[in-house]
Design an enzyme around this catalytic site. Structure first.
Site, PDB file in Angstrom:
ATOM      1  CG  HIS A  30      -0.027   0.198   2.588  1.00 24.67           C
ATOM      2  ND1 HIS A  30       0.617  -0.839   2.897  1.00 24.67           N
ATOM      3  CD2 HIS A  30       0.027   1.323   3.377  1.00 24.67           C
ATOM      4  CE1 HIS A  30       1.111  -0.402   4.141  1.00 24.67           C
ATOM      5  NE2 HIS A  30       0.677   0.851   4.387  1.00 24.67           N
ATOM      6  CG  ASP A  39       1.367   4.999   4.881  1.00 25.33           C
ATOM      7  OD1 ASP A  39       0.557   4.138   4.632  1.00 25.33           O
ATOM      8  OD2 ASP A  39       2.267   5.424   5.406  1.00 25.33           O
ATOM      9  CG  HIS A  48       4.921   1.305   3.155  1.00 25.39           C
ATOM     10  ND1 HIS A  48       4.414   2.463   2.845  1.00 25.39           N
ATOM     11  CD2 HIS A  48       4.364   0.913   4.273  1.00 25.39           C
ATOM     12  CE1 HIS A  48       3.682   2.768   3.399  1.00 25.39           C
ATOM     13  NE2 HIS A  48       3.590   2.219   4.476  1.00 25.39           N
ATOM     14  NE  ARG A  78       2.361   6.160   9.725  1.00 25.18           N
ATOM     15  CZ  ARG A  78       1.203   5.427   9.224  1.00 25.18           C
ATOM     16  NH1 ARG A  78       1.148   4.510   8.621  1.00 25.18           N
ATOM     17  NH2 ARG A  78       0.065   6.352   8.988  1.00 25.18           N
TER      18      ARG A  78
HETATM   19  C1  SIN Z   1       3.013   0.960   7.770  1.00 26.06           C
HETATM   20  O1  SIN Z   1       2.364   0.692   6.863  1.00 26.06           O
HETATM   21  O2  SIN Z   1       3.006   2.378   7.921  1.00 26.06           O
HETATM   22  C2  SIN Z   1       3.915   0.480   8.861  1.00 26.06           C
HETATM   23  C3  SIN Z   1       5.001  -0.104   8.082  1.00 26.06           C
HETATM   24  C4  SIN Z   1       5.670  -1.189   9.100  1.00 26.06           C
HETATM   25  O3  SIN Z   1       5.496  -1.133  10.278  1.00 26.06           O
HETATM   26  O4  SIN Z   1       6.902  -1.461   8.991  1.00 26.06           O
END
Ligand code: SIN
Length: 277
Positions: free
Chosen positions: A101, A103, A253, A268
């Site tokens: 995906h 974000d 990612h 994050r």
């Molecule tokens: C995410 O998709 O923001 C998480 C990525 C991760 O935890 O590695």
């Protein structure tokens, strides 16, 4: 302030670079900010190792690259709404972000990127994959590129965040706020690099604008298989103190969920983006 020598080393063939010689806990000198920005625009994601950051330092770091987006759906660190918790406890089986995906593509002005900081990692597993949407676009045939240049796609948050899930309780919430739908070009020109990137993703894209779901599915599936080809990806193995800073406009990612029974705790911060087209 710091003036160490910054070193940039590519990670994958087409995506990712590790940046050494920077202490992210201190205010960055202009040259460091410029190097990080340029590398991010070119490589889609940059990685840093062995960083020790308090929450306020993580926030101060992010502000050097833009305004912070406060996430509507993620639980956040106590007293720090700017920092979303990306956590999986040993008893939990589902992880956050466990599929390809990008974000916020469901927002009409999608977030520029995120800075993900590893506070606790499992002994093995829990890596994150990144894929270059520049490389994916570049490798398409001229014929398909021409077709895609004329298309737009509909993205939505509803089917992901609008459904309350028991296994995400305490981690993802506010399902009633998942009202976002957005329409974006299928190929965008990156605002910083000027390069073209494929801008559809399996997580949030529903269909091509003006097409039915059924009509869209075969072409979207073809694009998803193509864009996830291993040569367009890199894999980042986290250690406590690692930081990844990715650009949502040029990468996908995928957080691997291969560490059942172990804890993984990440912080994050997401940065606001700009109009894309
Ligand atoms: C995410 O998709 O923001 C998480 C990525 C991760 O935890 O590695």
């Amino acid at each position: 302030m710091q003036s160490n020598t910054i070193r940039v080393s590519p990670v994958g063939a087409t995506v990712g670079a590790e940046i050494a010689g920077v202490n992210l806990a201190e205010p960055l000198i202009d040259q460091a900010v410029a190097t990080i920005r340029l590398t991010l625009a070119d490589r889609g994601v940059v990685f840093f190792r062995d960083q020790t950051l308090r929450q306020d330092q993580h926030i101060a770091l992010a502000r050097q690259f833009g305004a912070i987006n406060i996430n509507r759906f993620f639980a956040h660190v106590e007293n720090y709404p700017e920092i979303a918790l990306v956590v999986k406890e040993p008893r939990q089986t589902r992880n956050i972000g466990g599929g390809w995906h990008t974000d916020h593509s469901y927002d009409q002005i999608p977030a520029m990127g995120s800075m993900l900081y590893a506070r606790e990692v499992p002994p093995t597993g829990g890596d994150t994959l990144f894929a270059s949407m520049y490389a994916a676009y570049d490798a398409l045939s001229d014929g398909l590129k021409q077709t895609l240049l004329g298309l737009r796609a509909v993205h939505s948050s509803r089917h992901v965040f609008g459904v309350a899930r028991d296994d995400m309780k305490g981690r993802i919430g506010n399902a009633e706020l998942a009202t976002q739908d957005a329409v974006h070009p299928v190929v965008i020109t990156h605002p910083d690099s000027g390069r073209k990137a494929l801008y559809v993703n399996p997580g949030f894209t529903l269909r091509f604008d003006g097409w039915t779901d059924e009509e869209s599915r075969p072409l979207l599936d073809l694009l998803y298989r193509h864009a996830a080809r291993p040569e367009f990806t890199c894999r980042f193995a986290w250690r406590t103190g690692s930081m990844a800073f990715w650009d949502n406009r040029s990468t996908w990612h995928y957080a691997l969920n291969d560490y059942q029974g172990e804890r993984r705790l990440m912080h994050r911060i997401t940065l606001e983006g700009c109009e894309i087209g």
